[in-house]
Design an enzyme around this catalytic site. Structure first.
Site, mmCIF file in Angstrom:
data_model
loop_
_atom_site.group_PDB
_atom_site.id
_atom_site.type_symbol
_atom_site.label_atom_id
_atom_site.label_comp_id
_atom_site.label_asym_id
_atom_site.label_seq_id
_atom_site.Cartn_x
_atom_site.Cartn_y
_atom_site.Cartn_z
ATOM 1 N N ILE A 54 34.052 41.024 38.781
ATOM 2 C CA ILE A 54 35.024 40.579 37.785
ATOM 3 C C ILE A 54 36.428 40.419 38.376
ATOM 4 O O ILE A 54 36.762 41.024 39.399
ATOM 5 C CB ILE A 54 35.068 41.552 36.589
ATOM 6 C CG1 ILE A 54 35.264 43.003 37.068
ATOM 7 C CG2 ILE A 54 33.797 41.499 35.764
ATOM 8 C CD1 ILE A 54 36.402 43.651 36.425
ATOM 9 N N ASP A 102 41.638 51.006 39.052
ATOM 10 C CA ASP A 102 41.169 49.853 38.280
ATOM 11 C C ASP A 102 39.681 49.969 37.968
ATOM 12 O O ASP A 102 39.269 49.886 36.821
ATOM 13 C CB ASP A 102 41.475 48.524 38.998
ATOM 14 C CG ASP A 102 40.987 48.462 40.438
ATOM 15 O OD1 ASP A 102 40.424 49.456 40.962
ATOM 16 O OD2 ASP A 102 41.164 47.401 41.073
ATOM 17 N N ASP A 122 33.181 51.474 41.383
ATOM 18 C CA ASP A 122 31.962 50.699 41.620
ATOM 19 C C ASP A 122 30.932 51.646 42.249
ATOM 20 O O ASP A 122 30.225 52.356 41.544
ATOM 21 C CB ASP A 122 32.368 49.519 42.514
ATOM 22 C CG ASP A 122 31.257 48.527 42.794
ATOM 23 O OD1 ASP A 122 30.292 48.476 42.025
ATOM 24 O OD2 ASP A 122 31.364 47.799 43.789
HETATM 25 P P1 5GP Z 1 33.955 51.538 45.254
HETATM 26 O O1 5GP Z 1 34.475 52.270 46.442
HETATM 27 O O2 5GP Z 1 33.851 52.379 44.017
HETATM 28 O O3 5GP Z 1 32.653 50.838 45.567
HETATM 29 O O4 5GP Z 1 34.939 50.348 44.986
HETATM 30 C C1 5GP Z 1 36.073 50.506 44.306
HETATM 31 C C2 5GP Z 1 37.046 49.381 44.575
HETATM 32 O O5 5GP Z 1 36.356 48.139 44.809
HETATM 33 C C3 5GP Z 1 37.895 49.149 43.362
HETATM 34 O O6 5GP Z 1 39.065 49.901 43.407
HETATM 35 C C4 5GP Z 1 38.156 47.661 43.421
HETATM 36 O O7 5GP Z 1 39.330 47.430 44.169
HETATM 37 C C5 5GP Z 1 36.988 47.084 44.129
HETATM 38 N N1 5GP Z 1 36.013 46.475 43.194
HETATM 39 C C6 5GP Z 1 34.809 46.982 42.804
HETATM 40 N N2 5GP Z 1 34.178 46.160 41.955
HETATM 41 C C7 5GP Z 1 35.018 45.104 41.774
HETATM 42 C C8 5GP Z 1 34.936 43.911 40.966
HETATM 43 O O8 5GP Z 1 33.983 43.621 40.227
HETATM 44 N N3 5GP Z 1 36.011 43.086 41.042
HETATM 45 C C9 5GP Z 1 37.093 43.332 41.820
HETATM 46 N N4 5GP Z 1 38.072 42.438 41.807
HETATM 47 N N5 5GP Z 1 37.201 44.438 42.589
HETATM 48 C C10 5GP Z 1 36.168 45.319 42.559
HETATM 49 MG MG MG Z 2 41.062 49.402 43.648
#
Ligand code: 5GP
Ligand code: MG
Length: 179
Positions: free
Chosen positions: A158, A105, A108
């Protein structure tokens, strides 16, 4: 009248990206995949829960025939990344010698993706690519390559179109940002 604001649990969210724009960008990703994977049978791994809606729409625009599986790997708790990533569950396909497309999805910090990628390399996949709906480029903390990305967004939290706030808000067709 279209709903411009939604309330999820204890927070207000406002409309950020409309369904029409999301679909238009997904079709562009599908077109790229159709070029790159023409005549091949890659394994597409939909990362649950957040990518279910993106994966459902994306695969319906593909001209090739992927094997589609679902896996889970969670790192988020409420609105803050925990930084901790758990085990990847549910890889049922034989990935040895296969082309893998991870369908996520949102990327981040990239920590989740940087933990997912080596699993497939260790399992003997011949190629591993990443297709994500959204990316927050300013928050990327690790060196990973996002091969296909539908939309780049600022750092707002979001919900909607599969993405949740503590389990809720996934059902909306549009994407909303926290107010
Ligand atoms: P990362 O490991 O890249 O920091 O985080 C990735 C995961 O964090 C994504 O798969 C998602 O599930 C969650 N995530 C990151 N940003 C958002 C956001 O703005 N909204 C939501 N609902 N989930 C997020
Ligand atoms: Mg995810």
């Amino acid at each position: 009248m279209e709903t411009k604001k939604i309330h999820v649990l204890d927070r207000d969210f406002e409309l950020s990206i409309r369904e029409e724009e999301i679909m238009e960008k997904i079709k562009k990703v599908a077109a790229q995949l159709n070029t790159d994977y023409a005549g091949r049978q890659p394994v597409m791994v939909c990362i649950l829960n957040g990518a279910f809606m993106f994966a459902a729409d994306l695969v319906r625009y593909l001209d090739f025939q992927p094997e589609i599986i679902f896996a889970r790997f969670s790192s988020y708790d409420g609105m803050d990344t925990t930084g901790e990533v758990r085990e990847l569950l549910g890889i049922t396909a034989d990935v040895v010698g296969r082309d893998i497309i991870i369908v996520e999805d949102i990327v981040d910090t990239g920590i989740t993706m940087s933990n997912i990628l080596p699993n497939f390399q260790q399992m003997g996949a011949s190629s591993v690519k990443v297709a994500c709906l959204l990316q927050k480029p300013d928050k990327l903390k690790v060196d990973i390559k996002i091969d296909y990305c539908a939309l780049q967004i600022p750092n707002d939290f979001i919900v909607g179109y599969g993405l949740d706030y503590d389990g809720f808000g996934r059902n909306y067709r549009d994407i909303y940002k926290v107010v």
